[in-house]
Write a protein that holds these residues in place. Structure first.
Motif, mmCIF file in Angstrom:
data_model
loop_
_atom_site.group_PDB
_atom_site.id
_atom_site.type_symbol
_atom_site.label_atom_id
_atom_site.label_comp_id
_atom_site.label_asym_id
_atom_site.label_seq_id
_atom_site.Cartn_x
_atom_site.Cartn_y
_atom_site.Cartn_z
ATOM 1 N N THR A 31 -32.015 26.202 31.845
ATOM 2 C CA THR A 31 -33.333 25.643 31.601
ATOM 3 C C THR A 31 -34.266 26.165 32.673
ATOM 4 O O THR A 31 -33.846 26.870 33.602
ATOM 5 N N SER A 37 -45.697 21.863 36.033
ATOM 6 C CA SER A 37 -45.156 21.017 34.973
ATOM 7 C C SER A 37 -44.509 19.770 35.560
ATOM 8 O O SER A 37 -44.124 19.740 36.729
ATOM 9 N N THR A 39 -41.367 17.272 34.643
ATOM 10 C CA THR A 39 -40.185 17.073 33.808
ATOM 11 C C THR A 39 -39.432 15.836 34.274
ATOM 12 O O THR A 39 -39.170 15.671 35.467
ATOM 13 N N ASP A 212 -44.466 15.698 31.144
ATOM 14 C CA ASP A 212 -44.800 16.608 30.051
ATOM 15 C C ASP A 212 -43.600 16.849 29.155
ATOM 16 O O ASP A 212 -43.731 17.214 27.988
ATOM 17 N N ARG A 213 -42.406 16.672 29.735
ATOM 18 C CA ARG A 213 -41.173 17.016 29.045
ATOM 19 C C ARG A 213 -40.069 16.105 29.540
ATOM 20 O O ARG A 213 -40.038 15.731 30.713
ATOM 21 N N LEU A 215 -35.809 15.808 29.524
ATOM 22 C CA LEU A 215 -34.485 16.341 29.232
ATOM 23 C C LEU A 215 -33.509 15.181 29.223
ATOM 24 O O LEU A 215 -33.452 14.398 30.180
ATOM 25 N N GLU A 225 -34.310 17.652 24.185
ATOM 26 C CA GLU A 225 -35.517 17.974 24.938
ATOM 27 C C GLU A 225 -36.727 17.479 24.158
ATOM 28 O O GLU A 225 -36.913 17.853 22.998
ATOM 29 N N LEU A 226 -37.521 16.637 24.791
ATOM 30 C CA LEU A 226 -38.739 16.119 24.181
ATOM 31 C C LEU A 226 -39.933 16.683 24.927
ATOM 32 O O LEU A 226 -39.880 16.861 26.147
ATOM 33 N N THR A 227 -41.007 16.937 24.225
ATOM 34 C CA THR A 227 -42.222 17.422 24.863
ATOM 35 C C THR A 227 -43.398 16.513 24.508
ATOM 36 O O THR A 227 -43.348 15.759 23.529
ATOM 37 N N ALA A 228 -44.449 16.586 25.321
ATOM 38 C CA ALA A 228 -45.636 15.751 25.133
ATOM 39 C C ALA A 228 -46.250 16.016 23.754
ATOM 40 O O ALA A 228 -46.162 17.139 23.248
ATOM 41 N N LEU A 230 -45.659 12.014 24.759
ATOM 42 C CA LEU A 230 -44.489 11.166 24.891
ATOM 43 C C LEU A 230 -44.911 9.700 24.958
ATOM 44 O O LEU A 230 -45.974 9.375 25.484
ATOM 45 N N CYS A 245 -33.801 16.579 18.406
ATOM 46 C CA CYS A 245 -34.922 17.467 18.749
ATOM 47 C C CYS A 245 -34.486 18.905 18.660
ATOM 48 O O CYS A 245 -33.378 19.215 19.024
#
Length: 245
Positions: A31, A37, A39, A212-213, A215, A225-228, A230, A245
């Motif tokens: 990753t 960013s 996380t 923003d993300r 894990l 993994e999710l992203t904005a 959120l 996801c």
């Protein structure tokens, strides 16, 4: 193309023990954490999230794989050089604050610079304390500060060197909800205002939603993994394995 402040993990594994008694804490993690960013890393106890943070931050060495900050391979650095890199380019915030009780807030903030043999630039320490809302508390020792104030001192200490990345391990775990929001807002500002990278381990979906993300880790692997954008609800559902996801 990665920037000098992009942090990358390539096929990183961490195994403790040997033979039949070995435990795989990280299993082939690949990753990256881009500059600027935020996380959040979530998962059940024993999932490997703190080990991931420690390897990414250079606090622990992986058994195999590579950790790179820009073009610098942390695995190729000896202990002296690795310590220097952590002091110059990486900041840390822990649940237990890790302040030196005999020092004032200002002295605690200046400590990373002193340990590196550098004199703080005029106004640097006061500026870091002001940024976390403690301009008037620099002369106070940790015992004279609330838990939230101590954590903000720890954050100021992490920021005073203007590191490429700030690693936060359960930074709100010992705080009440209002104080937690204050600390999370400050971490969000580190990203938005200074374009620094924040990597935060947390059990709290509300805290993770500031990122923003997200894990999600299970058994040493990143499973989701999710992203904005959120929300605490979507993060909570994902961390329970209810979202694909």
């Amino acid at each position: 193309m990665p920037t000098p402040d992009t942090l990358r993990l390539r096929s990183v594994s961490k195994v403790y023990g040997s033979a039949a008694r070995s435990v795989t804490a990280l299993n082939q993690i690949t990753t990256e954490f881009r500059a600027g960013s935020f996380t959040a890393v979530m998962g059940p106890s024993g999932s490997g999230k703190s080990t991931l943070l420690h390897c990414a931050a250079g606090l622990d060495r992986p058994t195999s794989g590579e950790v790179l900050l820009g073009d610098t391979d942390l695995g190729e650095l000896d202990e002296t050089r690795l310590t220097e890199l952590r002091r110059e380019r990486i900041g840390f915030v822990f649940q237990s604050y890790n302040l030196v009780s005999a020092l004032t807030a200002a002295q605690n903030v200046a400590l990373p610079l002193r340990l590196a043999g550098r004199r703080p630039q005029p106004g640097a320490v006061d500026g870091a304390l002001a940024e976390v809302g403690l301009a008037a508390r620099g002369a106070h020792r940790p015992s004279e500060l609330s838990g939230g104030e101590q954590q903000r001192v720890a954050l100021a200490r992490a920021l005073v060197t203007r590191p490429a990345a700030v690693f936060a391990d359960e930074p709100t775990g010992a705080l009440d909800s209002k104080t937690s929001r204050d600390v999370l807002t400050l971490l969000r500002a580190v990203v938005d205002r200074h374009r620094q990278t924040v990597v935060m381990v947390t059990h709290d979906p509300v805290a993770a939603a500031y990122a923003d993300r997200v894990l999600v880790m299970v058994d040493g692997r990143i499973t989701q993994e999710l992203t904005a954008p959120l929300t605490a609800e979507s993060v909570a559902l994902a961390s329970r394995g209810g979202l694909s996801c």
